[in-house]
Scaffold this active site. Structure first.
Site, PDB file in Angstrom:
ATOM      1  CG  ASN A 139      -1.824   1.245   1.238  1.00 35.31           C
ATOM      2  OD1 ASN A 139      -1.400   2.345   0.934  1.00 35.31           O
ATOM      3  ND2 ASN A 139      -3.083   1.051   1.624  1.00 35.31           N
ATOM      4  CD  GLU A 197      -4.506   4.813   0.646  1.00 36.79           C
ATOM      5  OE1 GLU A 197      -5.012   5.855   1.071  1.00 36.79           O
ATOM      6  OE2 GLU A 197      -4.013   3.935   1.392  1.00 36.79           O
ATOM      7  CG  ASP A 233      -4.516  -1.970   3.341  1.00 36.22           C
ATOM      8  OD1 ASP A 233      -4.793  -2.633   4.365  1.00 36.22           O
ATOM      9  OD2 ASP A 233      -4.548  -0.726   3.304  1.00 36.22           O
ATOM     10  CG  ASN A 241      -7.653  -1.094   5.739  1.00 36.93           C
ATOM     11  OD1 ASN A 241      -6.893  -0.545   6.532  1.00 36.93           O
ATOM     12  ND2 ASN A 241      -7.924  -0.600   4.553  1.00 36.93           N
ATOM     13  CG  ASP A 288      -0.454  -4.005   4.507  1.00 40.06           C
ATOM     14  OD1 ASP A 288      -0.983  -3.411   3.557  1.00 40.06           O
ATOM     15  OD2 ASP A 288      -0.136  -3.438   5.576  1.00 40.06           O
ATOM     16  CG  ASP A 329      -0.079   4.780   6.224  1.00 39.00           C
ATOM     17  OD1 ASP A 329       0.057   4.430   5.036  1.00 39.00           O
ATOM     18  OD2 ASP A 329      -1.177   5.168   6.682  1.00 39.00           O
ATOM     19  CG  HIS A 330       0.015   0.286   4.603  1.00 37.88           C
ATOM     20  ND1 HIS A 330      -0.799  -0.733   5.041  1.00 37.88           N
ATOM     21  CD2 HIS A 330      -0.762   1.405   4.603  1.00 37.88           C
ATOM     22  CE1 HIS A 330      -2.008  -0.268   5.299  1.00 37.88           C
ATOM     23  NE2 HIS A 330      -2.011   1.037   5.034  1.00 37.88           N
TER      24      HIS A 330
END
Length: 263
Positions: free
Chosen positions: A10, A37, A150, A152, A224, A253-254
């Site tokens: 991501n 994303e 991802d 989530n 993930d 952030d991933h």
């Protein structure tokens, strides 16, 4: 038999972080990179950098500013499949078939908002419905498939920095965990992360931007995932996360995940 290296990340805007995407590709040299994303329309995707590095095959499903998934490859991609599990046009799932017969599916499951109650938070209900539609699809799969992305959701107690404190936080609530468990059971998916790093090994893939130094308190979550069909999982010879990427300049952030298959 040859080795196939597949990465998933991501990236939180592929154009904004194109420099670290290049850094990752030059360092890890995957055959295929799945991005979530991407936040870019297909017609203005940054093809040039990828082609400079030998990635000439693309399967894109993008949209302006939000969401977006992409499969970028050094090897041919065939028979694209695009799914709209929310029936709202959001670009969240794209799949392809590889020459070796493997189906590769790349998904970006909705985050679900802040309140884990579908009666007051429509985003949470959409997330659960998205998963239910994936469960129906997954149960009908016949091909050897690698499902990445991802999700989530951090399913296990050891997949978050504090199970007790996150029980009521979206991504680790009991109903999300239960629903993801049914998705896994629908095809007998093998969670490659926990196959290679059995619980309770630490295996975080996401840390909030809110912490100036994510290493200081290590409040991570495993959001993930890379899942394989049972027979395909037997061909997996390696799996790892690339945690140093979270400390690179202007990071997502991933962090990326990588799986190696003998095909």
């Amino acid at each position: 038999m040859s080795s196939l290296k597949i990465a998933s990340w991501n990236i939180n805007s592929v154009r904004a972080r194109i420099d670290i995407v290049r850094q990752f590709l030059e360092q890890e040299q995957p055959d295929i990179l799945c991005l979530q994303e991407t936040k870019v329309r297909d017609d203005i995707f940054p093809f040039t950098m990828f082609r400079e590095l030998g990635y000439d095959h693309f399967e894109l499903k993008g949209q302006p500013m939000h969401h977006g998934v992409a499969i970028i490859s050094k090897i041919p991609l065939h028979d694209s499949g695009r799914h709209d599990w929310q029936d709202n046009g959001e670009a969240r799932h794209v799949g392809v078939r590889l020459d070796c017969g493997i189906r590769l599916e790349n998904v970006y499951i909705p985050a679900g908002g802040d309140i884990p109650d579908r009666t007051v938070n429509t985003k949470f209900g959409q997330k659960l419905d998205f998963l239910e539609r994936m469960i129906a699809w997954s149960g009908e799969l016949k091909e050897p498939t690698l499902l990445v992305g991802d999700f989530n959701i951090a399913p296990l107690e050891c997949d978050v920095w504090s199970h007790k404190q996150l029980l009521d936080v979206v991504s680790h609530t009991p109903i999300e965990v239960e629903t993801l468990g049914r998705l896994q059971a629908s095809h007998g998916w093998v969670d490659l992360g926990r196959h290679f790093y059995p619980a309770p090994a630490r295996l975080h893939t996401w840390w909030s931007y809110r912490s100036p130094d994510f290493t200081a308190n290590d409040r991570g979550r495993r959001l993930d995932h890379m899942w394989a069909s049972p027979d395909l999982a037997k061909k997996a010879t390696g799996h790892y996360i690339c945690e140093p990427c979270r400390s690179w300049i202007k990071p997502s952030d991933h962090i990326p995940l990588v799986t190696v298959l003998d095909v």
